[in-house]
Design an enzyme around this catalytic site. Sequence first.
Site: not given
Ligand code: ZN
Ligand code: FE
Ligand code: FE
Length: 285
Positions: A38, A68, A71, A108, A143, A177, A180, A212, A225, A227, A257
């Site tokens: 976060r 990473h 996000y 991102h 990404e 990804d 994605h 990813h 989105d 997963h 992920e």
């Molecule tokens: Zn995602």
């Molecule tokens: Fe990803």
């Molecule tokens: Fe990501």
Amino acid sequence: MMLRVGCHLSSAGGFLKMGKTAAKIGANTFQFFTRNPRGSRAREIDPEDVRKYLEFAGEHGIGQLLAHAPYTLNAASSDEHVREFARETMADDLKRMEYLPGSMYNFHPGSHTGQGAETGIKKIAEILNEILRPEQSTRVLLETMAGKGSEVGRSFEELRAILDRVELQEHMGVCLDTCHVFDGGYDIVEDLDGVLEEFDAVIGLDRLCAVHMNDSKNPLGSHKDRHEKLGMGQIGEEALARFLNHPKIKGLPVYLETPNELDGYAKEIAFLKRARQMQEATGSN
Ligand code: ZN
Ligand code: FE
Ligand code: FE
């Protein structure tokens, strides 16, 4: 070709802990958040932990890592305070990344929040131009996004447009990804060759640095989105194995992920290794 494969791991216990976890689940690389996802303060890097990790990684064949960014960062925001936070956080992350030279840093691109993709693209590139340093050894990856809400990076063209505006392009790459792109409308199930040809034509496969590997809860082009575990979603095991072993993908590191605990990740890593071995044994795709 040796498969470099791992999953996202919690960085709460430091680098040596992540290295040991990776080895335990059969991984030879891993992804981690540079700080709380976060986006709060980063924990101090402990040089002794890094030194011990590097020694362990050397002994266990653990290679190039993928960090990473949180996000919640939004370099494309209409709110300058939000952009300033993204700028500071990413600059600080990149400085800290030099403790592990030659790693990759994925983020991102951002959400344009109603300003339009073109404005978002300009703002993202502007921040990259402010934080990239000629001497850095970290490659920064954009990404590919699912296109949820006003996400920028939902198409290969949008990623290309960001890259085109970055001055130090040699420090930039792309992380694909699978969830994605499928969710974004690229049919890697029925037309994998076509999608990779399009990626090559628009972005250039030489820019593709990492994968990813995720299944998707939702069908092609849903822009949601979500997963899913490998084989439990709309992409499916067969298509994911085909993706893994595609000649244009084969040399790239792969990161899971998926919604899993460690034992689930261990099984998925074993599945991907098996899929690669089977392909090598039969010499087919
Ligand atoms: Zn995602
Ligand atoms: Fe990803
Ligand atoms: Fe990501």
